[in-house]
Design a protein around this motif. Sequence first.
Motif, PDB file in Angstrom:
ATOM      1  N   GLU A 105       2.835  -0.388   5.555  1.00  0.00           N
ATOM      2  CA  GLU A 105       2.217  -0.905   4.333  1.00  0.00           C
ATOM      3  C   GLU A 105       3.010  -2.078   3.761  1.00  0.00           C
ATOM      4  O   GLU A 105       2.466  -2.929   3.075  1.00  0.00           O
ATOM      5  CB  GLU A 105       2.139   0.212   3.289  1.00  0.00           C
ATOM      6  CG  GLU A 105       1.306   1.388   3.742  1.00  0.00           C
ATOM      7  CD  GLU A 105       1.566   2.635   2.931  1.00  0.00           C
ATOM      8  OE1 GLU A 105       2.688   2.785   2.401  1.00  0.00           O
ATOM      9  OE2 GLU A 105       0.642   3.456   2.838  1.00  0.00           O
ATOM     10  N   LEU A 106       4.321  -2.121   4.062  1.00  0.00           N
ATOM     11  CA  LEU A 106       5.183  -3.181   3.535  1.00  0.00           C
ATOM     12  C   LEU A 106       5.251  -4.401   4.443  1.00  0.00           C
ATOM     13  O   LEU A 106       5.685  -5.461   4.019  1.00  0.00           O
ATOM     14  CB  LEU A 106       6.601  -2.631   3.332  1.00  0.00           C
ATOM     15  CG  LEU A 106       6.724  -1.406   2.427  1.00  0.00           C
ATOM     16  CD1 LEU A 106       8.147  -0.900   2.425  1.00  0.00           C
ATOM     17  CD2 LEU A 106       6.274  -1.745   1.023  1.00  0.00           C
ATOM     18  N   GLY A 107       4.873  -4.253   5.699  1.00  0.00           N
ATOM     19  CA  GLY A 107       4.936  -5.347   6.671  1.00  0.00           C
ATOM     20  C   GLY A 107       5.456  -4.845   8.008  1.00  0.00           C
ATOM     21  O   GLY A 107       5.483  -3.647   8.274  1.00  0.00           O
ATOM     22  N   LYS A 108       5.886  -5.787   8.852  1.00  0.00           N
ATOM     23  CA  LYS A 108       6.411  -5.421  10.170  1.00  0.00           C
ATOM     24  C   LYS A 108       7.810  -4.829  10.042  1.00  0.00           C
ATOM     25  O   LYS A 108       8.647  -5.339   9.298  1.00  0.00           O
ATOM     26  CB  LYS A 108       6.469  -6.638  11.086  1.00  0.00           C
ATOM     27  CG  LYS A 108       5.129  -7.097  11.586  1.00  0.00           C
ATOM     28  CD  LYS A 108       5.304  -8.208  12.593  1.00  0.00           C
ATOM     29  CE  LYS A 108       3.974  -8.676  13.131  1.00  0.00           C
ATOM     30  NZ  LYS A 108       4.146  -9.744  14.120  1.00  0.00           N
ATOM     31  N   VAL A 109       8.043  -3.756  10.802  1.00  0.00           N
ATOM     32  CA  VAL A 109       9.319  -3.038  10.743  1.00  0.00           C
ATOM     33  C   VAL A 109       9.829  -2.814  12.158  1.00  0.00           C
ATOM     34  O   VAL A 109       9.071  -2.452  13.047  1.00  0.00           O
ATOM     35  CB  VAL A 109       9.146  -1.680  10.023  1.00  0.00           C
ATOM     36  CG1 VAL A 109      10.410  -0.851  10.101  1.00  0.00           C
ATOM     37  CG2 VAL A 109       8.741  -1.891   8.584  1.00  0.00           C
ATOM     38  N   LYS A 110      11.136  -3.028  12.326  1.00  0.00           N
ATOM     39  CA  LYS A 110      11.796  -2.737  13.598  1.00  0.00           C
ATOM     40  C   LYS A 110      12.536  -1.414  13.451  1.00  0.00           C
ATOM     41  O   LYS A 110      13.336  -1.239  12.531  1.00  0.00           O
ATOM     42  CB  LYS A 110      12.773  -3.855  13.951  1.00  0.00           C
ATOM     43  CG  LYS A 110      13.441  -3.682  15.287  1.00  0.00           C
ATOM     44  CD  LYS A 110      14.331  -4.873  15.594  1.00  0.00           C
ATOM     45  CE  LYS A 110      14.949  -4.743  16.957  1.00  0.00           C
ATOM     46  NZ  LYS A 110      15.796  -5.900  17.272  1.00  0.00           N
ATOM     47  N   ILE A 111      12.280  -0.476  14.360  1.00  0.00           N
ATOM     48  CA  ILE A 111      12.910   0.847  14.309  1.00  0.00           C
ATOM     49  C   ILE A 111      14.382   0.715  14.696  1.00  0.00           C
ATOM     50  O   ILE A 111      14.708   0.160  15.740  1.00  0.00           O
ATOM     51  CB  ILE A 111      12.192   1.832  15.252  1.00  0.00           C
ATOM     52  CG1 ILE A 111      10.694   1.917  14.937  1.00  0.00           C
ATOM     53  CG2 ILE A 111      12.827   3.213  15.190  1.00  0.00           C
ATOM     54  CD1 ILE A 111      10.358   2.459  13.590  1.00  0.00           C
ATOM     55  N   THR A 112      15.264   1.261  13.848  1.00  0.00           N
ATOM     56  CA  THR A 112      16.706   1.164  14.095  1.00  0.00           C
ATOM     57  C   THR A 112      17.336   2.503  14.461  1.00  0.00           C
ATOM     58  O   THR A 112      18.470   2.537  14.918  1.00  0.00           O
ATOM     59  CB  THR A 112      17.431   0.607  12.857  1.00  0.00           C
ATOM     60  OG1 THR A 112      17.138   1.430  11.735  1.00  0.00           O
ATOM     61  CG2 THR A 112      16.997  -0.821  12.584  1.00  0.00           C
TER      62      THR A 112
END
Length: 127
Positions: A105-112
């Motif tokens: 919902e906030l944008g693109k995210v990279k899983i860490t």
Amino acid sequence: MAYPYQGRDNRLITGRIHPRARKKRKYELGREPTFTRVGERKIKKIRVRGGNIKIRLKRDMYVNVYDPTQGKTVKAKIVRFLDNPSNRNFARMGILTKGAIVETELGKVKITSRPGQDGVLNGVLIQ
């Protein structure tokens, strides 16, 4: 699917079979991989060495998103899976590993985080 045996190989470079010095040990055991996907939360608890518990995340639909501009972490719902640069087959099957990219919902995210090891999905917002 064969599970990895983490001891010495059974054969020499020449093809001759190694003489067995001892049997396989339990601590050399390999386990099946956890293919974490997007969906209703499902975890699996595994007893590991020393009687400890390791939580494996099978499915989850939320990710803890860190926003580096604001310095805050927010729980966000995953809208869809985008890509997994670590393995093109994982990208095709929609498997979440460390480095996978999802849309929230906030944008693109990279899983860490490592969901199969940690039991949680953490990510960093990418611009």
